[in-house]
Design an enzyme around this catalytic site. Structure first.
Site, mmCIF file in Angstrom:
data_model
loop_
_atom_site.group_PDB
_atom_site.id
_atom_site.type_symbol
_atom_site.label_atom_id
_atom_site.label_comp_id
_atom_site.label_asym_id
_atom_site.label_seq_id
_atom_site.Cartn_x
_atom_site.Cartn_y
_atom_site.Cartn_z
ATOM 1 N N LYS A 94 3.355 -18.212 3.253
ATOM 2 C CA LYS A 94 4.804 -18.067 3.399
ATOM 3 C C LYS A 94 5.141 -18.021 4.878
ATOM 4 C CE LYS A 94 8.770 -15.223 2.275
ATOM 5 N NZ LYS A 94 9.316 -14.198 1.391
ATOM 6 N N LYS A 133 5.523 -21.850 0.808
ATOM 7 C CA LYS A 133 6.965 -21.635 0.936
ATOM 8 C C LYS A 133 7.357 -21.621 2.404
ATOM 9 C CE LYS A 133 10.320 -18.107 0.069
ATOM 10 N NZ LYS A 133 10.532 -16.731 -0.192
HETATM 11 C C1 PBG Z 1 11.877 -12.005 -0.014
HETATM 12 C C2 PBG Z 1 12.039 -13.413 -0.418
HETATM 13 C C3 PBG Z 1 12.693 -14.390 0.323
HETATM 14 C C4 PBG Z 1 12.733 -15.520 -0.467
HETATM 15 C C5 PBG Z 1 12.073 -15.218 -1.667
HETATM 16 N N1 PBG Z 1 11.640 -13.914 -1.607
HETATM 17 C C6 PBG Z 1 13.370 -14.322 1.650
HETATM 18 C C7 PBG Z 1 12.671 -13.862 2.838
HETATM 19 O O1 PBG Z 1 11.442 -13.793 2.907
HETATM 20 O O2 PBG Z 1 13.392 -13.497 3.774
HETATM 21 C C8 PBG Z 1 13.411 -16.793 -0.067
HETATM 22 C C9 PBG Z 1 13.797 -17.712 -1.128
HETATM 23 C C10 PBG Z 1 14.789 -18.731 -0.741
HETATM 24 O O3 PBG Z 1 15.182 -18.901 0.431
HETATM 25 O O4 PBG Z 1 15.236 -19.431 -1.664
HETATM 26 N N2 PBG Z 1 10.671 -11.467 0.152
#
Ligand code: PBG
Length: 335
Positions: free
Chosen positions: A202, A256
């Site tokens: 991520k 991601k």
């Molecule tokens: C939080 C989380 C995020 C997303 C999914 N879980 C945001 C972040 O890490 O700030 C993002 C998903 C998206 O942008 O569609 N842990």
């Protein structure tokens, strides 16, 4: 790759592109409804469907309406929905204790949906950001995001979510050691069947903006997430993260954001051969919608092409806000 091919004109690539049926016949990868995971935003109240300005077509739903959406998803054949809460700012605290409250939004929603729609998978995010007054995924002290203290909170969140009936837990926090803590907690509390889809690779990304609006974390967030989410220049590191998560007991892994990171998806799938998913995140969705609304691209065509690209890169499935629309198109339903 087979290097043998006849020279032109004996070989003509266009022979196999001539008609729709021929293209269907030789297509190497295909997107199906069963590849889709549909993220849904939940809020308090009843009968509520509240649009999210930065995500056209995406609403925050009260639990009753979320159950209707779950039914719709099950009817379409979407295997899993992922629930994300819009938490009342008054419930956000520095210890993020709302995260393991059995009566919090996602835990109540999970029980309600399981009771009404038993045949759909429910996935929940394991991370503190919707519940943390600092907007971070971990516990913050003096501006530092604390790793090991956060693990203790994530363990409690894991157990509350498993107790509520979640089928898949998606740790999205990027703390070190979280998968091992979660897996051990699940094993020792009779939740051996709960699967973990780790957000292994991520990245600290500008593409999460609309999501943070949707869950109300944008105003709260102080600073950025670069001390725990990955640097976008790295791919070897992504493989190390996946290896660690698998060795700690993750069942599935995720990359991601999605489309800007297809190279990472491809490397992960080819190196490990495990179920590999991508999250087509909120900013990716918003860009396609915005260009579509302006008439600059054909929105549905771009949507299908973007999702097909994940399959081509080797992904087994995709979390996407387009899941329900895509399913209807794949099923040839009238829109
Ligand atoms: C939080 C989380 C995020 C997303 C999914 N879980 C945001 C972040 O890490 O700030 C993002 C998903 C998206 O942008 O569609 N842990």
């Amino acid at each position: 790759m087979n290097p043998i091919h006849a020279p032109f004109p004996l070989s003509r690539s266009r022979r196999l592109r001539r008609t729709p049926w021929m293209r269907d016949l030789v297509r190497e990868t295909a997107l199906g409804v069963s590849d889709l995971i549909w993220p849904i935003f939940i809020r308090e109240g009843e009968g509520i469907r509240e649009p999210v300005a930065s995500l056209p077509g995406v609403d925050r739903l009260s639990i009753d309406n979320a159950a209707i959406a779950a039914e719709e998803a099950a009817t379409l054949g979407i295997p899993v929905i992922a629930l994300f809460p819009y938490t009342d700012p008054a419930k956000k605290t520095p210890d993020a204790a709302e995260a393991w409250n059995m009566e919090n939004l996602v835990n109540r929603a999970t029980r309600a949906i399981k009771a009404k729609v038993p045949d759909i998978g429910i996935m929940l995010d394991v991370a503190l950001d919707p519940y943390n007054s600092d907007g971070h995924d971990g516990i913050v002290r003096d501006g530092i995001i604390l790793n090991d203290e956060t693990l203790m909170a994530l363990e409690k969140q894991t157990l509350a979510q498993a107790e509520s009936g979640a089928d898949i837990l998606g740790p999205s926090d990027m703390m070190d050691g979280r998968i091992g803590i979660m897996r051990q907690a699940l094993e020792s509390h009779d939740f051996a069947d709960v699967a973990i889809m780790s957000y292994s690779a991520k990245y600290a990304s500008a593409f999460y903006g609309p999501f943070r609006d949707a869950v109300g974390a944008n105003g709260a967030l102080k600073g950025d997430k670069k001390t725990y989410q990955m640097d976008f220049g790295n791919t070897d590191e992504a493989l190390r993260e996946v290896a660690k998560d698998l060795s700690e007991g993750a069942d599935m892994v995720m990359v991601k954001p999605g489309m800007p990171y297809l190279d990472v998806c491809q490397r992960v799938k080819s190196e490990f051969g495990v179920p590999t998913f991508a999250y087509q995140v909120s900013g990716e969705y918003a860009m396609i919608c915005a260009a579509g609304q302006n008439g600059w691209i054909d929105q549905d065509a771009a949507m299908l092409e973007s999702l097909g690209a994940f399959k081509r890169a080797g992904c087994d499935g995709i979390l996407t806000y387009f899941a329900n629309r895509t399913a209807r198109i794949l099923l040839n339903e009238d829109l």
